[in-house]
Scaffold this motif. Sequence first.
Motif, PDB file in Angstrom:
ATOM      1  N   ARG A   1      31.745  43.216  32.761  1.00  0.00           N
ATOM      2  CA  ARG A   1      32.342  42.747  34.011  1.00  0.00           C
ATOM      3  C   ARG A   1      33.770  43.302  34.170  1.00  0.00           C
ATOM      4  O   ARG A   1      34.170  43.721  35.268  1.00  0.00           O
ATOM      5  CB  ARG A   1      32.374  41.214  34.023  1.00  0.00           C
ATOM      6  CG  ARG A   1      33.028  40.608  35.270  1.00  0.00           C
ATOM      7  CD  ARG A   1      32.198  40.914  36.497  1.00  0.00           C
ATOM      8  NE  ARG A   1      32.868  40.633  37.731  1.00  0.00           N
ATOM      9  CZ  ARG A   1      32.378  39.838  38.688  1.00  0.00           C
ATOM     10  NH1 ARG A   1      31.223  39.230  38.500  1.00  0.00           N
ATOM     11  NH2 ARG A   1      33.025  39.666  39.810  1.00  0.00           N
TER      12      ARG A   1
ATOM     13  N   GLU B   1      35.245  45.641  37.195  1.00  0.00           N
ATOM     14  CA  GLU B   1      36.430  45.297  37.981  1.00  0.00           C
ATOM     15  C   GLU B   1      37.489  46.396  37.916  1.00  0.00           C
ATOM     16  O   GLU B   1      38.134  46.712  38.924  1.00  0.00           O
ATOM     17  CB  GLU B   1      36.987  43.958  37.503  1.00  0.00           C
ATOM     18  CG  GLU B   1      36.063  42.789  37.831  1.00  0.00           C
ATOM     19  CD  GLU B   1      36.548  41.472  37.256  1.00  0.00           C
ATOM     20  OE1 GLU B   1      37.508  41.494  36.449  1.00  0.00           O
ATOM     21  OE2 GLU B   1      35.982  40.421  37.619  1.00  0.00           O
TER      22      GLU B   1
ATOM     23  N   SER C   1      38.675  48.600  41.246  1.00  0.00           N
ATOM     24  CA  SER C   1      40.100  48.626  41.594  1.00  0.00           C
ATOM     25  C   SER C   1      40.604  50.061  41.696  1.00  0.00           C
ATOM     26  O   SER C   1      41.404  50.392  42.576  1.00  0.00           O
ATOM     27  CB  SER C   1      40.916  47.857  40.559  1.00  0.00           C
ATOM     28  OG  SER C   1      40.566  46.492  40.546  1.00  0.00           O
TER      29      SER C   1
END
Length: 292
Positions: free
Chosen positions: A78, A82, A86
């Motif tokens: 995870r 992320e 980003s």
Amino acid sequence: MAYRRLLLPLTGTAAGEAALSTALIAARIWQAHVHCLHVRVDARDVAPLAGEGLSGAMIEEMMAATERESGDRAGRVRALFERFTSAAGDVTLADNPDTAAKSQGPTLSFSSVAGREEEVVAQQSRLYDMAVVPHPEAGEDVSSSDALHAVLFDSGRPVLIAPREVPQDIGTRICIAWNGTAESAAAVAAALPWLHKAGAIRILTAPEYQRRGPAAEGIEAYLRWHGIAVEIVTFKPQTREVGAGLLGAVRDFDADLLVMGAYSHSRLRQLILGGVTRHVLENADIPVLMCR
């Protein structure tokens, strides 16, 4: 014709990160959505060990350890997702088609579920236009790529095998490996959106690769009905290795996508004796669109 929904079985490996980048390239081309699915080990799978002479307390401890390790791995995956989203900049997180439709670019989503990876991935792939899977890790036997083979054999969907190194583009110059089989015909049909967009397409054929079925001229005529111009080139095996000759011809054309059927011989025979599919899976350095 377009691909709108892609599934990526996401792992925390370097190959998994390259596959994520490859999936995003495809999503940018098609204004598509990529769902990243991480499958955690289900601790309940440890329970059958009760029949192996282990006590209940030992099994409970093993299940707890499995749960912790699986949770830690899911957290790392995870975090990778992320960080990637980003850094990508032009992607939108979306978990439904209404939100995705409002985006001006590709969209991504993530979920983590417990289960047997090969079963979950194969079943979920049936709801997507295409699955994108990581290239087997360097040194890894391709027979151990359970998720890849599950999608190929049990999803009814095409699979895009990402290369180890992130490609610059996908589908501008395409090679079709044609041997007359149902598998190669399915791959061509699944690749039609790519083929309509490509700048140059070459059909690769060889007497040593051809099986019972239409010759390359037949698929050339089929593609002309779709308004797609191609050329046919006969490649030569390298030191009797058909797969090496095929990949050599792909490199000569400077292709950035190879379209081919998978396992026109049985998977068991290819895994034991080798074969074109196995050689391509282990050695291709560009994305490969396969169907079984």
